[in-house]
Design an enzyme around this catalytic site. Sequence first.
Site, mmCIF file in Angstrom:
data_model
loop_
_atom_site.group_PDB
_atom_site.id
_atom_site.type_symbol
_atom_site.label_atom_id
_atom_site.label_comp_id
_atom_site.label_asym_id
_atom_site.label_seq_id
_atom_site.Cartn_x
_atom_site.Cartn_y
_atom_site.Cartn_z
ATOM 1 N N ASP A 65 0.848 -1.190 0.000
ATOM 2 C CA ASP A 65 0.000 0.000 0.000
ATOM 3 C C ASP A 65 0.890 1.249 0.000
ATOM 4 O O ASP A 65 2.063 1.194 0.390
ATOM 5 C CB ASP A 65 -0.898 -0.038 1.240
ATOM 6 C CG ASP A 65 -1.853 1.135 1.313
ATOM 7 O OD1 ASP A 65 -2.327 1.583 0.245
ATOM 8 O OD2 ASP A 65 -2.124 1.608 2.427
ATOM 9 N N ASP A 88 -0.304 4.939 1.034
ATOM 10 C CA ASP A 88 -0.538 5.866 2.145
ATOM 11 C C ASP A 88 -0.542 5.134 3.480
ATOM 12 O O ASP A 88 -1.287 4.183 3.683
ATOM 13 C CB ASP A 88 -1.855 6.614 1.925
ATOM 14 C CG ASP A 88 -1.810 7.473 0.669
ATOM 15 O OD1 ASP A 88 -0.999 8.412 0.634
ATOM 16 O OD2 ASP A 88 -2.565 7.190 -0.280
#
Length: 207
Positions: free
Chosen positions: A10, A12
Site C-alpha cells: 500500500d 498511504d
Amino acid sequence: MTDIKLIAIDIDGTLVNSKSELTPETIAAIKEAKSRGIKVVLCTGRPLSGAEALLEQLGLDHAADQYLVCFGGAVVQTTAGQVIYERGISYEDFVDLEGIARKLNIHFQAISSDRIYTCNKDIGKYTLYEANLVNLGISYRTPEEMRGIELIKAMYIEDAEILDPAIAHRELFEKIGSRLDLIKKRAQTRVFRHESSTKKRPRGALF
C-alpha cells in the site's frame, strides 16, 4: 526458505511516511528487491496519476512489465498505463449515490481515470485536497451531464463530525448496498467510500 516473487504494498500509511514522502531507506529497499527480480506492485486507492511521482522515484514508472493496482482494486494496469482489468460504477449507481448525498447534505465526488467530478457547485475542501494529492482536475457537472462518463469509484467525504451522523442513516444505503461495496475509511479525515468491486469479494468493513 521460499523465494519471494512479488511484493504488494500500500502507499498511504505504509510505503510513504507521515509527510507522504518516500524515505531514502524505502527507495533503496524497493530498488534492491527489483534488482533481485522481485516484482514490486503498489496497491492504492489512488489513480495512476496519484502514484506516478512515487513510481518514478522507485524506478518502476512507464514500464510495460511493471504493474499498479489502483482505485482500491477497481483497476489493474501497467505503470505505462495499459489497463489489464477495470470495474467501474454504472450511471444508475452514480445517480443513487449522488441522490443520497443530496438528502444528507454532504459532499460527494465521483472519479474517472482522469478527472474528479462533483454535482455540488460548493466544491468541498477535501475534494480540493484529493485533487491535489492525486493530480487530477475537478469538473462540476449536473447529474444529467454525467451520463456517458466512465466512472470508477465515488465517495462521500467530510469532517468526521458531519459524516458519521449522516451515514448512520443506514436505511438510505440498503438498496444500493446490495449492489456495491460500501466501505468506511479513516485517513486524515473520515471518509465513507464506495470502491468498485463485486459483492463476492468484500474489501473492508461495511459501515
